[in-house]
Write a protein that holds these residues in place. Sequence first.
Motif, PDB file in Angstrom:
ATOM      1  N   GLY A 253       0.830  -1.194   0.000  1.00  0.00           N
ATOM      2  CA  GLY A 253       0.000   0.000   0.000  1.00  0.00           C
ATOM      3  C   GLY A 253       0.864   1.243   0.000  1.00  0.00           C
ATOM      4  N   SER A 254       0.260   2.355   0.345  1.00  0.00           N
ATOM      5  CA  SER A 254       0.961   3.636   0.319  1.00  0.00           C
ATOM      6  C   SER A 254       1.746   3.826   1.614  1.00  0.00           C
ATOM      7  N   ILE A 255       2.860   3.089   1.700  1.00  0.00           N
ATOM      8  CA  ILE A 255       3.684   3.086   2.908  1.00  0.00           C
ATOM      9  C   ILE A 255       4.862   4.021   2.740  1.00  0.00           C
ATOM     10  N   PHE A 256       5.039   4.904   3.713  1.00  0.00           N
ATOM     11  CA  PHE A 256       6.195   5.788   3.705  1.00  0.00           C
ATOM     12  C   PHE A 256       7.357   5.169   4.464  1.00  0.00           C
ATOM     13  N   SER A 257       7.071   4.670   5.664  1.00  0.00           N
ATOM     14  CA  SER A 257       8.120   4.020   6.455  1.00  0.00           C
ATOM     15  C   SER A 257       7.482   3.065   7.452  1.00  0.00           C
ATOM     16  N   ILE A 258       8.244   2.050   7.816  1.00  0.00           N
ATOM     17  CA  ILE A 258       7.779   1.068   8.807  1.00  0.00           C
ATOM     18  C   ILE A 258       8.707   1.129  10.012  1.00  0.00           C
ATOM     19  N   ASN A 259       8.133   1.435  11.164  1.00  0.00           N
ATOM     20  CA  ASN A 259       8.937   1.552  12.377  1.00  0.00           C
ATOM     21  C   ASN A 259       9.178   0.183  13.036  1.00  0.00           C
ATOM     22  N   VAL A 260       8.100  -0.578  13.149  1.00  0.00           N
ATOM     23  CA  VAL A 260       8.166  -1.861  13.845  1.00  0.00           C
ATOM     24  C   VAL A 260       7.331  -2.878  13.078  1.00  0.00           C
ATOM     25  N   MET A 261       7.842  -4.093  12.948  1.00  0.00           N
ATOM     26  CA  MET A 261       7.050  -5.212  12.435  1.00  0.00           C
ATOM     27  C   MET A 261       7.233  -6.372  13.389  1.00  0.00           C
ATOM     28  N   GLY A 262       6.142  -7.043  13.671  1.00  0.00           N
ATOM     29  CA  GLY A 262       6.261  -8.137  14.616  1.00  0.00           C
ATOM     30  C   GLY A 262       5.124  -9.123  14.530  1.00  0.00           C
ATOM     31  N   TRP A 263       5.196 -10.106  15.405  1.00  0.00           N
ATOM     32  CA  TRP A 263       4.211 -11.185  15.457  1.00  0.00           C
ATOM     33  C   TRP A 263       3.648 -11.299  16.865  1.00  0.00           C
ATOM     34  N   TYR A 264       2.337 -11.448  16.926  1.00  0.00           N
ATOM     35  CA  TYR A 264       1.638 -11.724  18.166  1.00  0.00           C
ATOM     36  C   TYR A 264       0.886 -13.045  17.984  1.00  0.00           C
ATOM     37  N   ARG A 265       0.528 -13.667  19.089  1.00  0.00           N
ATOM     38  CA  ARG A 265      -0.259 -14.890  18.975  1.00  0.00           C
ATOM     39  C   ARG A 265      -1.354 -14.902  20.021  1.00  0.00           C
ATOM     40  N   LEU A 266      -2.432 -15.561  19.642  1.00  0.00           N
ATOM     41  CA  LEU A 266      -3.562 -15.756  20.534  1.00  0.00           C
ATOM     42  C   LEU A 266      -3.683 -17.254  20.777  1.00  0.00           C
ATOM     43  N   VAL A 267      -3.405 -17.635  21.990  1.00  0.00           N
ATOM     44  CA  VAL A 267      -3.477 -19.022  22.399  1.00  0.00           C
ATOM     45  C   VAL A 267      -4.746 -19.221  23.201  1.00  0.00           C
TER      46      VAL A 267
ATOM     47  N   LYS B 291      -5.848 -17.703  26.736  1.00  0.00           N
ATOM     48  CA  LYS B 291      -4.902 -16.665  27.152  1.00  0.00           C
ATOM     49  C   LYS B 291      -5.146 -15.390  26.361  1.00  0.00           C
ATOM     50  N   GLU B 292      -4.589 -14.308  26.861  1.00  0.00           N
ATOM     51  CA  GLU B 292      -4.646 -13.050  26.122  1.00  0.00           C
ATOM     52  C   GLU B 292      -3.604 -13.054  25.013  1.00  0.00           C
ATOM     53  N   ARG B 293      -3.845 -12.219  24.004  1.00  0.00           N
ATOM     54  CA  ARG B 293      -2.871 -12.121  22.921  1.00  0.00           C
ATOM     55  C   ARG B 293      -1.531 -11.651  23.479  1.00  0.00           C
ATOM     56  N   GLU B 294      -0.451 -12.273  23.027  1.00  0.00           N
ATOM     57  CA  GLU B 294       0.872 -11.952  23.542  1.00  0.00           C
ATOM     58  C   GLU B 294       1.836 -11.665  22.407  1.00  0.00           C
TER      59      GLU B 294
ATOM     60  N   SER C 261      17.149  -3.558  16.438  1.00  0.00           N
ATOM     61  CA  SER C 261      16.898  -4.323  17.661  1.00  0.00           C
ATOM     62  C   SER C 261      15.698  -5.247  17.497  1.00  0.00           C
ATOM     63  N   THR C 262      15.724  -6.324  18.245  1.00  0.00           N
ATOM     64  CA  THR C 262      14.633  -7.294  18.237  1.00  0.00           C
ATOM     65  C   THR C 262      14.242  -7.619  19.676  1.00  0.00           C
ATOM     66  N   GLU C 263      12.999  -8.045  19.824  1.00  0.00           N
ATOM     67  CA  GLU C 263      12.505  -8.476  21.132  1.00  0.00           C
ATOM     68  C   GLU C 263      11.784  -9.804  20.968  1.00  0.00           C
ATOM     69  N   TYR C 264      11.916 -10.664  21.966  1.00  0.00           N
ATOM     70  CA  TYR C 264      11.271 -11.971  21.939  1.00  0.00           C
ATOM     71  C   TYR C 264      10.582 -12.243  23.270  1.00  0.00           C
ATOM     72  N   ALA C 265       9.495 -12.991  23.193  1.00  0.00           N
ATOM     73  CA  ALA C 265       8.897 -13.522  24.412  1.00  0.00           C
ATOM     74  C   ALA C 265       9.862 -14.536  25.009  1.00  0.00           C
ATOM     75  N   ASP C 266       9.921 -14.608  26.322  1.00  0.00           N
ATOM     76  CA  ASP C 266      10.846 -15.547  26.971  1.00  0.00           C
ATOM     77  C   ASP C 266      10.600 -16.981  26.519  1.00  0.00           C
ATOM     78  N   SER C 267       9.345 -17.301  26.260  1.00  0.00           N
ATOM     79  CA  SER C 267       8.980 -18.679  25.921  1.00  0.00           C
ATOM     80  C   SER C 267       9.493 -19.125  24.555  1.00  0.00           C
ATOM     81  N   VAL C 268       9.909 -18.174  23.717  1.00  0.00           N
ATOM     82  CA  VAL C 268      10.354 -18.550  22.366  1.00  0.00           C
ATOM     83  C   VAL C 268      11.836 -18.251  22.128  1.00  0.00           C
ATOM     84  N   LYS C 269      12.486 -17.632  23.091  1.00  0.00           N
ATOM     85  CA  LYS C 269      13.909 -17.307  22.923  1.00  0.00           C
ATOM     86  C   LYS C 269      14.718 -18.569  22.669  1.00  0.00           C
TER      87      LYS C 269
END
Length: 120
Positions: A26-40, A43-46, A56-64
């Motif tokens: 689409g008409s994207i100028f810049s992307i600051n952050v891209m990531g993945w969330y999951r709904l199990v 549980k709440e979405r994490e 830089s990257t960040e990970y949930a402890d359960s997937v590191k």
Amino acid sequence: QVQLVESGGGLVQPGGSLRLSCAASGSIFSINVMGWYRLVSGKERELVARDISGGSTEYADSVKGRFTISRDNAKNTVYLQMNNLKPEDTGVYSCNALLSRTGGSTRSYWGQGTQVTVSS
């Protein structure tokens, strides 16, 4: 109009691997952050993992140590390589992007979600 289109979910046995992809268009100028969330279930979405512009990257402890997020800026695409999958990784994985539209404001966008099922 901005769209996030995900692919790569499916059924895999415990210990197996999957690679998710999410392409922003689409008409994207810049992307600051891209990531993945999951709904199990039950549980709440994490946050699973996210890639922040600047390296830089960040990970949930359960997937590191098992999951790796990467990004192709030229294609506005983020990937999630998931190795050594466990049954507790089962859920709906959704792509998220914090981006600025051309001539517009910065806001968060979501993909439609893709099912990941880890089962023998």
